[in-house]
Design a protein around this motif. Structure first.
Motif, PDB file in Angstrom:
ATOM      1  N   GLN A 104      33.876 -26.610   9.902  1.00  0.00           N
ATOM      2  CA  GLN A 104      34.079 -25.507   8.967  1.00  0.00           C
ATOM      3  C   GLN A 104      33.116 -24.359   9.239  1.00  0.00           C
ATOM      4  O   GLN A 104      33.131 -23.358   8.545  1.00  0.00           O
ATOM      5  CB  GLN A 104      33.960 -25.991   7.519  1.00  0.00           C
ATOM      6  N   GLY A 105      32.253 -24.532  10.247  1.00  0.00           N
ATOM      7  CA  GLY A 105      31.398 -23.423  10.680  1.00  0.00           C
ATOM      8  C   GLY A 105      30.128 -23.230   9.878  1.00  0.00           C
ATOM      9  O   GLY A 105      29.470 -22.205  10.014  1.00  0.00           O
ATOM     10  N   THR A 106      29.760 -24.196   9.045  1.00  0.00           N
ATOM     11  CA  THR A 106      28.545 -24.029   8.253  1.00  0.00           C
ATOM     12  C   THR A 106      27.362 -24.771   8.850  1.00  0.00           C
ATOM     13  O   THR A 106      26.244 -24.659   8.355  1.00  0.00           O
ATOM     14  CB  THR A 106      28.755 -24.527   6.813  1.00  0.00           C
ATOM     15  N   VAL A 107      27.616 -25.535   9.901  1.00  0.00           N
ATOM     16  CA  VAL A 107      26.532 -26.280  10.543  1.00  0.00           C
ATOM     17  C   VAL A 107      26.454 -25.883  12.013  1.00  0.00           C
ATOM     18  O   VAL A 107      27.484 -25.709  12.682  1.00  0.00           O
ATOM     19  CB  VAL A 107      26.768 -27.808  10.429  1.00  0.00           C
ATOM     20  N   ARG A 108      25.226 -25.726  12.478  1.00  0.00           N
ATOM     21  CA  ARG A 108      25.021 -25.328  13.873  1.00  0.00           C
ATOM     22  C   ARG A 108      25.799 -26.214  14.836  1.00  0.00           C
ATOM     23  O   ARG A 108      25.821 -27.434  14.706  1.00  0.00           O
ATOM     24  CB  ARG A 108      23.527 -25.392  14.209  1.00  0.00           C
ATOM     25  N   ARG A 109      26.421 -25.580  15.823  1.00  0.00           N
ATOM     26  CA  ARG A 109      27.259 -26.332  16.767  1.00  0.00           C
ATOM     27  C   ARG A 109      26.447 -26.926  17.916  1.00  0.00           C
ATOM     28  O   ARG A 109      26.931 -27.768  18.660  1.00  0.00           O
ATOM     29  CB  ARG A 109      28.324 -25.384  17.342  1.00  0.00           C
ATOM     30  N   ASP A 110      25.193 -26.461  18.048  1.00  0.00           N
ATOM     31  CA  ASP A 110      24.406 -26.919  19.204  1.00  0.00           C
ATOM     32  C   ASP A 110      23.781 -28.288  18.978  1.00  0.00           C
ATOM     33  O   ASP A 110      23.150 -28.837  19.880  1.00  0.00           O
ATOM     34  CB  ASP A 110      23.286 -25.904  19.505  1.00  0.00           C
ATOM     35  N   LEU A 111      23.939 -28.861  17.798  1.00  0.00           N
ATOM     36  CA  LEU A 111      23.306 -30.169  17.599  1.00  0.00           C
ATOM     37  C   LEU A 111      24.318 -31.313  17.644  1.00  0.00           C
ATOM     38  O   LEU A 111      25.500 -31.143  17.332  1.00  0.00           O
ATOM     39  CB  LEU A 111      22.514 -30.183  16.291  1.00  0.00           C
ATOM     40  N   VAL A 112      23.825 -32.447  18.076  1.00  0.00           N
ATOM     41  CA  VAL A 112      24.672 -33.641  18.194  1.00  0.00           C
ATOM     42  C   VAL A 112      24.630 -34.389  16.855  1.00  0.00           C
ATOM     43  O   VAL A 112      23.555 -34.844  16.445  1.00  0.00           O
ATOM     44  CB  VAL A 112      24.155 -34.572  19.317  1.00  0.00           C
ATOM     45  N   PRO A 113      25.760 -34.502  16.188  1.00  0.00           N
ATOM     46  CA  PRO A 113      25.772 -35.071  14.838  1.00  0.00           C
ATOM     47  C   PRO A 113      25.063 -36.422  14.729  1.00  0.00           C
ATOM     48  O   PRO A 113      24.234 -36.608  13.838  1.00  0.00           O
ATOM     49  CB  PRO A 113      27.268 -35.222  14.545  1.00  0.00           C
ATOM     50  N   GLU A 114      25.351 -37.330  15.626  1.00  0.00           N
ATOM     51  CA  GLU A 114      24.740 -38.662  15.539  1.00  0.00           C
ATOM     52  C   GLU A 114      23.221 -38.578  15.685  1.00  0.00           C
ATOM     53  O   GLU A 114      22.481 -39.249  14.961  1.00  0.00           O
ATOM     54  CB  GLU A 114      25.289 -39.594  16.625  1.00  0.00           C
ATOM     55  N   GLU A 115      22.765 -37.767  16.600  1.00  0.00           N
ATOM     56  CA  GLU A 115      21.318 -37.677  16.811  1.00  0.00           C
ATOM     57  C   GLU A 115      20.630 -36.978  15.654  1.00  0.00           C
ATOM     58  O   GLU A 115      19.554 -37.386  15.209  1.00  0.00           O
ATOM     59  CB  GLU A 115      21.020 -36.943  18.131  1.00  0.00           C
ATOM     60  N   THR A 116      21.249 -35.954  15.167  1.00  0.00           N
ATOM     61  CA  THR A 116      20.675 -35.260  14.018  1.00  0.00           C
ATOM     62  C   THR A 116      20.645 -36.183  12.805  1.00  0.00           C
ATOM     63  O   THR A 116      19.679 -36.195  12.031  1.00  0.00           O
ATOM     64  CB  THR A 116      21.497 -33.999  13.702  1.00  0.00           C
ATOM     65  N   ALA A 117      21.704 -36.965  12.663  1.00  0.00           N
ATOM     66  CA  ALA A 117      21.748 -37.934  11.560  1.00  0.00           C
ATOM     67  C   ALA A 117      20.593 -38.921  11.686  1.00  0.00           C
ATOM     68  O   ALA A 117      19.904 -39.229  10.705  1.00  0.00           O
ATOM     69  CB  ALA A 117      23.079 -38.675  11.563  1.00  0.00           C
ATOM     70  N   SER A 118      20.373 -39.406  12.896  1.00  0.00           N
ATOM     71  CA  SER A 118      19.289 -40.382  13.080  1.00  0.00           C
ATOM     72  C   SER A 118      17.938 -39.747  12.782  1.00  0.00           C
ATOM     73  O   SER A 118      17.039 -40.395  12.236  1.00  0.00           O
ATOM     74  CB  SER A 118      19.314 -40.946  14.500  1.00  0.00           C
ATOM     75  N   LEU A 129      17.379 -37.339  10.600  1.00  0.00           N
ATOM     76  CA  LEU A 129      17.266 -37.259   9.137  1.00  0.00           C
ATOM     77  C   LEU A 129      16.844 -38.611   8.565  1.00  0.00           C
ATOM     78  O   LEU A 129      15.938 -38.701   7.730  1.00  0.00           O
ATOM     79  CB  LEU A 129      18.595 -36.823   8.524  1.00  0.00           C
ATOM     80  N   ILE A 130      17.506 -39.651   9.046  1.00  0.00           N
ATOM     81  CA  ILE A 130      17.188 -40.998   8.553  1.00  0.00           C
ATOM     82  C   ILE A 130      15.741 -41.357   8.881  1.00  0.00           C
ATOM     83  O   ILE A 130      15.014 -41.910   8.048  1.00  0.00           O
ATOM     84  CB  ILE A 130      18.166 -42.023   9.152  1.00  0.00           C
ATOM     85  N   ALA A 131      15.328 -41.012  10.080  1.00  0.00           N
ATOM     86  CA  ALA A 131      13.943 -41.297  10.472  1.00  0.00           C
ATOM     87  C   ALA A 131      12.963 -40.571   9.559  1.00  0.00           C
ATOM     88  O   ALA A 131      11.949 -41.129   9.135  1.00  0.00           O
ATOM     89  CB  ALA A 131      13.715 -40.905  11.927  1.00  0.00           C
ATOM     90  N   MET A 132      13.260 -39.333   9.230  1.00  0.00           N
ATOM     91  CA  MET A 132      12.375 -38.586   8.336  1.00  0.00           C
ATOM     92  C   MET A 132      12.295 -39.262   6.969  1.00  0.00           C
ATOM     93  O   MET A 132      11.206 -39.436   6.419  1.00  0.00           O
ATOM     94  CB  MET A 132      12.905 -37.156   8.141  1.00  0.00           C
TER      95      MET A 132
END
Lengths: 218, 218
Positions: free
Chosen positions: A159-173, A175-178
Motif C-alpha cells: 500500500q506504499g506506507t512502508v519502505r520498499r528497501d527493507l526485507v519484511p522477514e528481517e525487519t520483523a526479526s 523488531l522482535i529482537a528489540m
DNA sequence: CCAGCAACATACCGACCAGTATGTACTCTG
DNA sequence: CAGAGTACATACTGGTCGGTATGTTGCTGG
C-alpha cells in the motif's frame, strides 16, 4: 441440599471435572514455571497452587516434561497470539506501522510483568539448548510471531506506507529482537522505567520504517 | 626426583596451589552454569570437571551462591570488558560507529557460542527476579556496557560523525537490546545463520546513526 | 441400580544434592 | 626441623524432588 445439582450442563458443581482440573494444572504450572523456570519449578508447589493431588497430575500428564510442553503449546502460544497476531489481524484498516506501534505499546507494563520478563524468552534461555522438544515448540511460536509481523510489513509495502528497501522477514526479526532485548534489560533492572524507555525507542525506530515522500493523511 | 622443586616462585609444581585451585573452580563453575543455569548446575559436576573435591570448594567459597557471585564478578564481567569496553577504548583512532560495527562483528559466532547464548542474558533471565545479590552484580555489568557504548557515541557526536539528535544512553541501550535480542533468537533457533542475519541488521542500523551531510573520507 | 471405568487421593521410594563434620597432609615460619 | 595453620580429602546427613504403586470414589451407560 444437593437437590439443585441436576444435569444443568454448566455450573453444576460436579466433584469431578477433568477439563477444569487440567486447566487448573496448566495455570498453576505456567505461573510456577514463569517464576522459577521449568527445571526449578517444583511439582509439589504446582500441585499446592492448583489445589490438586499428584495422582490427578499424573492422570492428565505423563511427566513433568509433558506438562511443560502443554504449558508452551496452550498457555504461552495463546498469549503470543493474543498480544500480537490477533491485534495485527484485527487492525487491517490501519496502516501496518501504526498497528505495530499500537501492539508494542499495548504490551503489559505492570511491575510484575516487567519483573517476570517475557515467558518466551525465559523458556528459550533455559531450555532451547537442553531439550529439543521444548525448542521446537518455542520455535513455532517465534516463527508465527515473525511471520505475523512480516505479513503486516509486506502489506504496508504494497500500500506504499512502508519502505520498499527493507526485507519484511528481517525487519520483523529485528523488531522482535528489540522487544525481547528490552524485556531482558528491564527484567535485569527490575524497573518499569527501563521498559518504557525501550518502548519509546522501539516506537521511534518503527516510525523510521515509513515510506518517505507521501505525506500521511492527518 | 623432586629436587627441581625449590622455591622458584613460578612454575614449581607445588601440590598445593590455592589460587590455581580457585581458578579451576571458577572456570568449571562458569561452564556448568553457562550450560545448565545456576540453579540446575550441580556442585558435584563442577567438582568433577575441576578435578577438585568438596572440601576444597568450601574452603574457597562459603556457599554455592558465593561461587555464583564470583563467577559473575570475575568471569562474566571480564568477558564483557574484553569484548566491548577494551576494544572500544583501543579504537579511539577510528570513528565510533566503525568501532562499534567492528566490535559487534567480532562477537564470537561459533556454533557453541550461538547455541549457548549470552552468559549475561542467561543469568539475568534466571536470577534477576529471584536473587537481589545476583541482580545487582549483573546490573553493574550492564551499566558499564551501556556507559561504554554511550561514551563512544558521545565522542562521535563531538567529532561530528554521529547524529546529534539521538540520546547516547538511550541509543546505547537500544543497541544492547538488539544484540541481546538476537542472541535469544539465535539460541532458540540453535542456528548460526540467525545470528549472522542479526549482525547484518544491527550493522545496518548502526550505519544509520552516522551524521548526514559530511561525506566520510573513503 | 449397579458394574466398570474414569478421575482422582495417599503413601511411599530411590536418586540427587547442598552442605557439614572431621580427619589429614602439605607448607611456611620461626 | 618442629609446630601451627593452611589447604585440602572423605564420609556422611537431612531434605527435596520426580515418579510410582495402589487404593478409593464419583460418574455414566446399560
Amino acid at each position: 441440599m444437593l437437590l439443585a445439582r441436576k444435569t444443568l450442563s454448566r455450573r453444576a458443581p460436579r466433584l469431578r471435572d477433568p477439563e477444569r482440573t487440567r486447566q487448573r494444572l496448566l495455570r498453576a504450572a505456567s505461573r510456577e514455571v514463569y517464576r522459577y523456570g521449568f527445571q526449578s519449578a517444583g511439582l509439589d508447589a504446582i500441585l499446592a497452587a492448583a489445589n490438586v493431588t499428584k495422582g490427578a497430575l499424573y492422570y492428565h500428564f505423563e511427566s513433568k516434561e509433558a506438562l511443560g510442553h502443554a504449558v508452551i503449546e496452550e498457555v504461552v502460544a495463546k498469549l503470543q497470539r493474543d498480544r500480537w497476531l490477533v491485534p495485527l489481524q484485527r487492525s487491517k484498516d490501519k496502516e501496518p506501522i501504526d498497528a505495530l506501534i499500537g501492539v508494542v505499546q499495548a504490551i503489559p507494563a505492570r511491575p510484575k510483568d516487567v519483573k517476570g520478563g517475557c515467558p518466551l524468552v525465559n523458556l528459550t534461555q533455559e531450555m532451547s539448548q537442553l531439550d529439543e522438544q521444548f525448542r521446537k515448540r518455542l520455535e513455532r511460536i517465534f516463527h508465527a510471531w515473525q511471520e505475523g509481523v512480516a505479513a503486516a510489513l509486506r502489506r504496508g509495502q504494497h500500500q506504499g506506507t512502508v519502505r520498499r528497501d527493507l526485507v519484511p522477514e528481517e525487519t520483523a526479526s529485528l523488531l522482535i529482537a528489540m522487544v525481547e532485548g528490552y524485556e531482558v534489560l528491564a527484567k535485569n533492572a527490575q524497573d518499569v522505567k527501563v521498559w518504557n524507555m525501550g518502548i519509546r525507542n522501539i516506537v521511534g525506530w518503527l516510525s523510521s520504517l515509513r515510506a518517505p515522500g507521501k505525506r500521511r493523511r492527518s
